[in-house]
Design a protein around this motif. Structure first.
Motif, PDB file in Angstrom:
ATOM      1  N   ALA A   8       0.832  -1.208   0.000  1.00 34.21           N
ATOM      2  CA  ALA A   8       0.000   0.000   0.000  1.00 34.21           C
ATOM      3  C   ALA A   8       0.862   1.252   0.000  1.00 34.21           C
ATOM      4  N   TYR A   9       1.950   1.216   0.739  1.00 39.01           N
ATOM      5  CA  TYR A   9       2.890   2.338   0.812  1.00 39.01           C
ATOM      6  C   TYR A   9       3.503   2.598  -0.564  1.00 39.01           C
ATOM      7  N   ASP A  10       3.944   1.513  -1.219  1.00 41.32           N
ATOM      8  CA  ASP A  10       4.524   1.652  -2.566  1.00 41.32           C
ATOM      9  C   ASP A  10       3.506   2.242  -3.539  1.00 41.32           C
ATOM     10  N   GLU A  11       2.256   1.823  -3.399  1.00 41.35           N
ATOM     11  CA  GLU A  11       1.207   2.353  -4.269  1.00 41.35           C
ATOM     12  C   GLU A  11       1.002   3.846  -4.048  1.00 41.35           C
ATOM     13  N   GLU A  12       1.109   4.277  -2.813  1.00 43.57           N
ATOM     14  CA  GLU A  12       0.965   5.708  -2.515  1.00 43.57           C
ATOM     15  C   GLU A  12       2.089   6.517  -3.140  1.00 43.57           C
ATOM     16  N   LEU A  13       3.316   6.024  -3.037  1.00 42.20           N
ATOM     17  CA  LEU A  13       4.453   6.720  -3.643  1.00 42.20           C
ATOM     18  C   LEU A  13       4.340   6.725  -5.167  1.00 42.20           C
ATOM     19  N   THR A  14       3.873   5.603  -5.726  1.00 45.41           N
ATOM     20  CA  THR A  14       3.687   5.519  -7.181  1.00 45.41           C
ATOM     21  C   THR A  14       2.617   6.496  -7.650  1.00 45.41           C
ATOM     22  N   ALA A  15       1.558   6.643  -6.862  1.00 50.59           N
ATOM     23  CA  ALA A  15       0.484   7.571  -7.223  1.00 50.59           C
ATOM     24  C   ALA A  15       0.991   9.007  -7.244  1.00 50.59           C
ATOM     25  N   LEU A  60      -1.240  20.238  -8.144  1.00 49.86           N
ATOM     26  CA  LEU A  60      -0.319  20.667  -7.094  1.00 49.86           C
ATOM     27  C   LEU A  60      -0.952  20.476  -5.718  1.00 49.86           C
ATOM     28  N   LEU A  61      -2.193  20.908  -5.570  1.00 46.64           N
ATOM     29  CA  LEU A  61      -2.883  20.741  -4.291  1.00 46.64           C
ATOM     30  C   LEU A  61      -3.054  19.265  -3.935  1.00 46.64           C
ATOM     31  N   ASP A  62      -3.359  18.455  -4.944  1.00 50.78           N
ATOM     32  CA  ASP A  62      -3.528  17.022  -4.723  1.00 50.78           C
ATOM     33  C   ASP A  62      -2.225  16.391  -4.226  1.00 50.78           C
ATOM     34  N   ILE A  63      -1.115  16.744  -4.844  1.00 51.32           N
ATOM     35  CA  ILE A  63       0.186  16.197  -4.441  1.00 51.32           C
ATOM     36  C   ILE A  63       0.540  16.650  -3.029  1.00 51.32           C
ATOM     37  N   GLU A  64       0.287  17.916  -2.729  1.00 52.69           N
ATOM     38  CA  GLU A  64       0.582  18.415  -1.386  1.00 52.69           C
ATOM     39  C   GLU A  64      -0.199  17.637  -0.329  1.00 52.69           C
ATOM     40  N   MET A  65      -1.478  17.375  -0.592  1.00 56.68           N
ATOM     41  CA  MET A  65      -2.305  16.629   0.361  1.00 56.68           C
ATOM     42  C   MET A  65      -1.821  15.184   0.488  1.00 56.68           C
ATOM     43  N   ARG A  66      -1.476  14.558  -0.621  1.00 53.19           N
ATOM     44  CA  ARG A  66      -0.965  13.192  -0.578  1.00 53.19           C
ATOM     45  C   ARG A  66       0.339  13.122   0.220  1.00 53.19           C
ATOM     46  N   ASN A  67       1.212  14.094   0.010  1.00 55.52           N
ATOM     47  CA  ASN A  67       2.478  14.122   0.738  1.00 55.52           C
ATOM     48  C   ASN A  67       2.245  14.218   2.242  1.00 55.52           C
ATOM     49  N   VAL A  68       1.342  15.115   2.642  1.00 59.04           N
ATOM     50  CA  VAL A  68       1.036  15.286   4.066  1.00 59.04           C
ATOM     51  C   VAL A  68       0.505  13.985   4.657  1.00 59.04           C
ATOM     52  N   ASN A  69      -0.402  13.337   3.949  1.00 63.34           N
ATOM     53  CA  ASN A  69      -0.993  12.088   4.437  1.00 63.34           C
ATOM     54  C   ASN A  69       0.046  10.978   4.574  1.00 63.34           C
ATOM     55  N   VAL A  70       0.934  10.880   3.571  1.00 61.70           N
ATOM     56  CA  VAL A  70       1.960   9.832   3.626  1.00 61.70           C
ATOM     57  C   VAL A  70       2.923  10.084   4.788  1.00 61.70           C
ATOM     58  N   ILE A  71       3.345  11.317   4.952  1.00 60.98           N
ATOM     59  CA  ILE A  71       4.266  11.633   6.050  1.00 60.98           C
ATOM     60  C   ILE A  71       3.608  11.369   7.409  1.00 60.98           C
ATOM     61  N   ALA A  72       2.337  11.749   7.547  1.00 65.46           N
ATOM     62  CA  ALA A  72       1.634  11.573   8.823  1.00 65.46           C
ATOM     63  C   ALA A  72       1.430  10.100   9.157  1.00 65.46           C
ATOM     64  N   PRO A  76       7.965   8.328   6.751  1.00 68.69           N
ATOM     65  CA  PRO A  76       9.053   7.844   5.888  1.00 68.69           C
ATOM     66  C   PRO A  76      10.413   8.403   6.308  1.00 68.69           C
ATOM     67  N   MET A  77      11.455   7.661   5.950  1.00 69.26           N
ATOM     68  CA  MET A  77      12.826   8.083   6.233  1.00 69.26           C
ATOM     69  C   MET A  77      13.679   7.840   5.003  1.00 69.26           C
ATOM     70  N   GLY A  78      14.865   8.449   4.998  1.00 73.39           N
ATOM     71  CA  GLY A  78      15.850   8.184   3.955  1.00 73.39           C
ATOM     72  C   GLY A  78      15.342   8.476   2.557  1.00 73.39           C
ATOM     73  N   GLN A  79      15.519   7.498   1.665  1.00 71.89           N
ATOM     74  CA  GLN A  79      15.146   7.647   0.267  1.00 71.89           C
ATOM     75  C   GLN A  79      13.672   7.975   0.097  1.00 71.89           C
ATOM     76  N   ASP A  80      12.810   7.312   0.871  1.00 71.04           N
ATOM     77  CA  ASP A  80      11.374   7.550   0.745  1.00 71.04           C
ATOM     78  C   ASP A  80      11.023   8.995   1.109  1.00 71.04           C
ATOM     79  N   LEU A  81      11.633   9.507   2.165  1.00 71.40           N
ATOM     80  CA  LEU A  81      11.362  10.887   2.562  1.00 71.40           C
ATOM     81  C   LEU A  81      11.858  11.856   1.501  1.00 71.40           C
ATOM     82  N   ARG A  82      13.022  11.567   0.916  1.00 69.08           N
ATOM     83  CA  ARG A  82      13.542  12.433  -0.157  1.00 69.08           C
ATOM     84  C   ARG A  82      12.611  12.410  -1.359  1.00 69.08           C
ATOM     85  N   ALA A  87       9.074  15.443  -4.634  1.00 61.09           N
ATOM     86  CA  ALA A  87       7.821  15.515  -5.390  1.00 61.09           C
ATOM     87  C   ALA A  87       7.110  16.837  -5.129  1.00 61.09           C
ATOM     88  N   GLY A  88       7.088  17.275  -3.872  1.00 58.37           N
ATOM     89  CA  GLY A  88       6.448  18.551  -3.553  1.00 58.37           C
ATOM     90  C   GLY A  88       7.136  19.718  -4.221  1.00 58.37           C
TER      91      GLY A  88
END
Length: 236
Positions: A8-15, A60-72, A76-82, A87-88
């Motif tokens: 599910a995490y990989d799918e979120e990053l892919t999205a 842009l707004l969609d990506i910002e919201m997705r980023n916030v949700n994934v971080i919360a 994520p750490m390391g490569q995933d956080l980068r 992306a933002g």
């Protein structure tokens, strides 16, 4: 994490990456159409280009919201956080590319079919070809996670700057030779500056791709040119 959670995490990053790819395609189309409208003095195409920019704002707004949700939720750490942070930033640059193209389209409407010299507009068209080449290559570098290609795009920024400086001088000469040229040359200068800024945003994206892949910043100074052709530098 469980296999299901990882999937599910990989799918979120892919999205998120997919949204960036969509933004890139739209940004390229808007830039191409804006300059085509300038060259052909196509007011309908200019209007359509202005309206299409709204989709970039939505993404842009969609990506910002997705980023916030994934971080919360995933912390994520390391490569995933980068990946998420890059992306933002890349999304923000692509939204700004759309704004620059929209500004060109608005200038087409301001000229209102009164472009007396297509020769001068061709200089803007040539600048656009280079800026779009940068943009396409850096988006490919993002998709392939290619740090070296990103570095190459960043190092090509001076090509667009050099053409802008040359065009600036040429347009200034036309204005000085005949005051009747001032209005249309001012419009073209405005368009050229927006295209030059698109090249800068492609360079910003390149720097973020490089950091995303390597975890390192391109710290060497990036040469910049002002309108007079005098070199300046800014930290990468």
């Amino acid at each position: 994490m469980s296999e299901h959670t990882v999937s599910a995490y990989d799918e979120e990053l892919t999205a998120i990456a997919g949204r960036i790819a969509e933004m890139g395609g739209i940004a390229e189309d808007i830039v191409t159409n804006a300059v085509s409208a300038l060259i052909s003095q196509d007011l309908e195409l200019a209007q359509a280009t202005i309206l299409k920019d709204a989709r970039l704002d939505e993404l842009l707004l969609d990506i910002e919201m997705r980023n916030v949700n994934v971080i919360a939720r995933r912390q994520p750490m390391g490569q995933d956080l980068r990946e998420i942070m890059a992306a933002g930033r890349i999304a923000n640059d692509l939204e700004r590319v759309g704004d620059m193209a929209k500004n060109v389209a608005k200038r087409v409407i301001a000229i209102d079919s009164d472009l007396k010299s297509k020769k001068l507009a061709i200089g803007v068209e040539h600048m656009t070809e280079l800026a779009l080449s940068q943009l396409k290559d850096v988006l490919d570098a993002y998709t392939r996670r290619d740090a070296e290609e990103a570095r190459k795009v960043r190092d090509r920024d001076s090509e667009v700057d050099a053409i802008y400086t040359s065009l600036f001088r040429e347009l200034l000469t036309y204005m000085m030779e005949d005051p009747r040229n001032i209005t249309q040359c001012a419009h073209l200068l405005f368009c050229a500056k927006n295209i030059e800024r698109i090249g800068d945003h492609a360079t910003n994206i390149a720097e973020n791709v490089y950091y995303m892949v390597t975890g390192e910043r391109l710290m060497d100074e990036r040469p910049r040119m002002d309108e007079t052709g005098v070199a300046d530098t800014e930290e990468g």
